[in-house]
Design an enzyme around this catalytic site. Structure first.
Site, PDB file in Angstrom:
ATOM      1  N   ASN A  37     -32.253 -27.687  -6.230  1.00 19.02           N
ATOM      2  CA  ASN A  37     -31.734 -26.663  -5.328  1.00 19.02           C
ATOM      3  C   ASN A  37     -31.205 -27.251  -4.022  1.00 19.02           C
ATOM      4  OD1 ASN A  37     -31.196 -24.268  -4.021  1.00 19.02           O
ATOM      5  ND2 ASN A  37     -33.273 -23.457  -4.170  1.00 19.02           N
ATOM      6  N   HIS A 122     -43.753 -12.592  -8.731  1.00 19.03           N
ATOM      7  CA  HIS A 122     -43.619 -12.553  -7.271  1.00 19.03           C
ATOM      8  C   HIS A 122     -43.546 -11.127  -6.751  1.00 19.03           C
ATOM      9  CE1 HIS A 122     -41.886 -16.798  -6.336  1.00 19.03           C
ATOM     10  NE2 HIS A 122     -42.748 -16.853  -7.315  1.00 19.03           N
ATOM     11  N   ARG A 147     -48.322 -13.196  -7.305  1.00 22.56           N
ATOM     12  CA  ARG A 147     -48.221 -13.827  -5.991  1.00 22.56           C
ATOM     13  C   ARG A 147     -47.768 -12.786  -4.998  1.00 22.56           C
ATOM     14  NH1 ARG A 147     -43.873 -18.338  -3.777  1.00 22.56           N
ATOM     15  NH2 ARG A 147     -42.881 -16.462  -2.987  1.00 22.56           N
ATOM     16  N   TYR A 159     -41.008 -13.772   6.118  1.00 18.34           N
ATOM     17  CA  TYR A 159     -41.536 -14.977   5.495  1.00 18.34           C
ATOM     18  C   TYR A 159     -41.831 -14.822   4.004  1.00 18.34           C
ATOM     19  CZ  TYR A 159     -45.293 -17.747   3.724  1.00 18.34           C
ATOM     20  OH  TYR A 159     -46.070 -18.491   2.911  1.00 18.34           O
ATOM     21  N   ASP A 210     -48.385 -18.135  -1.266  1.00 14.17           N
ATOM     22  CA  ASP A 210     -47.670 -19.379  -0.971  1.00 14.17           C
ATOM     23  C   ASP A 210     -47.476 -19.503   0.535  1.00 14.17           C
ATOM     24  OD1 ASP A 210     -46.070 -21.609  -0.936  1.00 14.17           O
ATOM     25  OD2 ASP A 210     -44.613 -20.871  -2.402  1.00 14.17           O
ATOM     26  N   HIS A 212     -45.936 -22.185   1.884  1.00 19.51           N
ATOM     27  CA  HIS A 212     -44.676 -22.928   2.091  1.00 19.51           C
ATOM     28  C   HIS A 212     -44.782 -24.050   3.118  1.00 19.51           C
ATOM     29  CE1 HIS A 212     -42.586 -19.348   0.202  1.00 19.51           C
ATOM     30  NE2 HIS A 212     -42.169 -20.382  -0.488  1.00 19.51           N
ATOM     31  N   GLU A 236     -51.181 -21.788  -1.893  1.00 19.55           N
ATOM     32  CA  GLU A 236     -50.222 -22.836  -2.262  1.00 19.55           C
ATOM     33  C   GLU A 236     -49.619 -23.525  -1.049  1.00 19.55           C
ATOM     34  OE1 GLU A 236     -47.219 -21.287  -4.868  1.00 19.55           O
ATOM     35  OE2 GLU A 236     -45.764 -22.808  -4.285  1.00 19.55           O
ATOM     36  N   GLU A 262     -44.998 -28.712  -5.974  1.00 22.36           N
ATOM     37  CA  GLU A 262     -43.682 -28.343  -6.508  1.00 22.36           C
ATOM     38  C   GLU A 262     -42.597 -29.307  -6.027  1.00 22.36           C
ATOM     39  OE1 GLU A 262     -43.407 -24.278  -5.017  1.00 22.36           O
ATOM     40  OE2 GLU A 262     -41.916 -24.894  -3.560  1.00 22.36           O
ATOM     41  N   ARG A 283     -48.710 -28.486  -9.138  1.00 25.12           N
ATOM     42  CA  ARG A 283     -47.541 -27.619  -9.305  1.00 25.12           C
ATOM     43  C   ARG A 283     -46.320 -28.314  -9.896  1.00 25.12           C
ATOM     44  NH1 ARG A 283     -46.246 -22.988  -8.919  1.00 25.12           N
ATOM     45  NH2 ARG A 283     -44.748 -23.048  -7.215  1.00 25.12           N
ATOM     46  N   HIS A 312     -44.418 -25.061 -11.339  1.00 25.46           N
ATOM     47  CA  HIS A 312     -43.387 -24.403 -10.543  1.00 25.46           C
ATOM     48  C   HIS A 312     -42.446 -23.645 -11.484  1.00 25.46           C
ATOM     49  CE1 HIS A 312     -39.953 -25.261  -7.413  1.00 25.46           C
ATOM     50  NE2 HIS A 312     -40.429 -24.048  -7.279  1.00 25.46           N
ATOM     51  N   ASP A 316     -34.832 -21.142  -9.023  1.00 23.91           N
ATOM     52  CA  ASP A 316     -33.902 -22.259  -8.851  1.00 23.91           C
ATOM     53  C   ASP A 316     -34.129 -23.329  -9.913  1.00 23.91           C
ATOM     54  OD1 ASP A 316     -36.307 -23.025  -7.765  1.00 23.91           O
ATOM     55  OD2 ASP A 316     -35.479 -23.806  -5.893  1.00 23.91           O
ATOM     56  N   GLU A 339     -45.774 -20.227 -13.137  1.00 23.54           N
ATOM     57  CA  GLU A 339     -44.983 -19.311 -12.308  1.00 23.54           C
ATOM     58  C   GLU A 339     -43.784 -18.806 -13.113  1.00 23.54           C
ATOM     59  OE1 GLU A 339     -43.193 -21.249  -8.932  1.00 23.54           O
ATOM     60  OE2 GLU A 339     -42.801 -19.367  -7.886  1.00 23.54           O
ATOM     61  N   TRP A 402     -40.438 -26.020   6.080  1.00 24.78           N
ATOM     62  CA  TRP A 402     -39.858 -25.025   5.150  1.00 24.78           C
ATOM     63  C   TRP A 402     -40.737 -23.809   5.130  1.00 24.78           C
ATOM     64  CZ3 TRP A 402     -39.815 -21.433   1.670  1.00 24.78           C
ATOM     65  CH2 TRP A 402     -38.658 -21.204   0.928  1.00 24.78           C
TER      66      TRP A 402
HETATM   67  O1  LIG Z   1     -43.371 -21.438  -5.036  1.00 25.89           O
HETATM   68  C1  LIG Z   1     -42.206 -21.082  -5.041  1.00 25.89           C
HETATM   69  O2  LIG Z   1     -41.716 -20.468  -5.985  1.00 25.89           O
HETATM   70  C2  LIG Z   1     -41.325 -21.355  -3.839  1.00 25.89           C
HETATM   71  O3  LIG Z   1     -41.971 -22.234  -3.001  1.00 25.89           O
HETATM   72  C3  LIG Z   1     -39.997 -21.885  -4.295  1.00 25.89           C
HETATM   73  O4  LIG Z   1     -40.210 -22.781  -5.252  1.00 25.89           O
HETATM   74  C4  LIG Z   1     -39.211 -22.560  -3.218  1.00 25.89           C
HETATM   75  O5  LIG Z   1     -38.708 -21.577  -2.437  1.00 25.89           O
HETATM   76  C5  LIG Z   1     -38.064 -23.380  -3.766  1.00 25.89           C
HETATM   77  O6  LIG Z   1     -37.240 -22.582  -4.526  1.00 25.89           O
HETATM   78 MG   LIG Z   2     -43.976 -22.663  -3.539  1.00 27.32          MG
END
Ligand SMILES: O=C(O)[C@@H](O)[C@H](O)[C@H](O)CO
Ligand SMILES: [Mg+2]
Length: 402
Positions: A37, A122, A147, A159, A210, A212, A236, A262, A283, A312, A316, A339, A402
């Site tokens: 991505n 999600h 999630r 967020y 998550d 992030h 996460e 991830e 992940r 993961h 993307d 996921e 991020w």
């Molecule tokens: O756990 C998740 O799905 C997110 O952290 C995404 O993988 C991240 O935004 C990258 O696409």
């Molecule tokens: Mg993530």
């Protein structure tokens, strides 16, 4: 069986996907996901300019030798671009080998270790009420694990909440959007979300969250502790994982399980966290961690330390990665969860697949190979569009994680 050709297909049905297709002299073809991505064309070039010329004429059955050749032979090891390219080759070759055997890929990986692959979806909302409604929707669809992310009051950007609920990034923007982040506001808000969810739905479903990579270790310890009453399946990426000693500090303060990895691309990224038992779920998934061959090594190491897999599966990653991951998930002994963010209809049409959803579980399907194909004519209708993950800044403008 000789490799006679290989090519890279870049398509953007709604977001960018990079696919490697390998052809053989026996008429069998295989595909692998090479999507990274925001850096898609770098992997496409790595494959087209540097990998494909080395593949032509090789025996497609020698998956391990080709993996070692691409990893060691390049001299420059590791990194997301390199490992995504190797992953695509590896996945395509496993696809071919399984097709040659006339078996679904999971049979070559030792057969099924379980009946179905538990997935998590999600549930995103602009505020707590919206997230509660989204969780309700997932429960009604039959999900066992969800999630939950919610917008934080006082922050203009929400967020962990994506545009159209399927994207974190603008599908049509040439440059990354910039979001504002406040750790203080978030730490105050997150426990309220899970309090609302447990009061409403009880403890029957797994809830995940998550972070992030946005907290410092001590803040992450505080968050984990404040979430303990809600018994999360995992927290996460609580803090960036470059400095892995940091996770020791988190562990000293909380028993909330931790999932990381991830963004990892080899076993070397995960080794210390696993061996020191600083995480509970790894992940890493097929595309960014060197393919099926390398992911199995990571999972085997993790198994020694009772760390389970949690691949993961954001949108993307293409359906090709998802299909391959499901064969891995159903066969690997130390599976945790997968996921599954669900691709759009346009993406599913470009990548016809054998996998299916059944009451909170996914099944990889039983067609030979990994069960995912690409409709190249349809793919050609959607050219690449620049698209990036958002950038985060603190309220004073400081660039943040991020
Ligand atoms: O756990 C998740 O799905 C997110 O952290 C995404 O993988 C991240 O935004 C990258 O696409
Ligand atoms: Mg993530």
């Amino acid at each position: 069986m000789k490799i006679t050709g290989a090519r890279v297909i870049v398509t953007c049905p709604d977001r960018n996907f990079v696919t490697l297709k390998i052809e053989t002299d026996q008429g069998l073809t295989g595909i692998g996901d090479a999507t990274l991505n925001g850096r898609e064309l770098a992997v496409a070039s790595y494959l087209t300019d540097h990998v494909i010329p080395c593949l032509i004429g090789r025996d497609a059955h020698r998956i391990e030798d080709i993996w070692q050749y691409l990893y060691r032979g390049a001299y420059w090891r590791r990194g997301p671009v390199t490992m995504s390219a190797i992953a695509a080759v590896d996945t395509a070759l496993w696809d071919i080998k399984a097709k040659a055997a006339g078996l679904p890929l999971y049979q070559l990986l030792g057969g099924r270790s379980r009946d179905g692959v538990m997935i998590y979806g999600h549930a995103n909302g602009g505020d707590i009420a919206e997230t509660v409604d989204e969780v309700q929707r997932y429960i009604e669809m039959g999900y066992k694990a969800i999630r939950a992310q919610s917008g934080v009051p006082g922050l203009a950007s929400t967020y962990g909440v994506s545009k159209d609920k399927m994207f974190y990034e603008p599908a049509d923007g040439a440059l990354p959007t910039e979001n504002i982040w406040s750790t203080e506001k978030y730490l105050d808000h997150a426990p309220k979300l899970f309090d609302a969810l447990r009061s409403r739905f009880g403890f029957e479903h797994h809830l995940l969250h998550d972070v992030h990579h946005r907290l410092t270790p001590i803040e992450a310890g505080r968050l984990g502790k404040s979430l303990e009453p809600y018994r999360l399946f995992w927290m996460e990426d609580p803090t960036p994982a470059e400095n892995q000693e940091a996770f020791r500090l988190i562990r000293q303060h909380t028993v909330t399980p931790i999932a990381v990895g991830e963004v990892f691309n080899t076993i070397w990224d995960a080794k210390d966290l696993i061996q020191n038992q600083l995480i509970d779920y790894i992940r890493a998934t097929v595309v960014h961690a060197g393919g099926i061959s390398h992911l199995r090594r990571i999972a085997d190491l993790a198994a020694l330390y009772q760390v389970r897999t949690g691949c993961h599966g954001a949108t993307d990653l293409s359906p090709v990665c998802m299909g391959a991951a499901l064969h891995f998930d159903i066969s690997v002994p130390n599976f945790g969860v997968q996921e599954y963010m669900r691709h759009t209809e346009a993406t599913d049409a470009v990548f016809p697949h054998a996998y299916s959803f059944d009451a909170g579980y996914m099944l990889p399907g039983d067609v030979p190979g990994h069960g995912v194909e690409i409709d190249e004519a349809l793919a050609a209708k959607y050219p690449y569009q620049p698209s990036y993950l958002p950038v985060n800044r603190l309220e004073d403008g400081t660039l943040w994680n991020w």
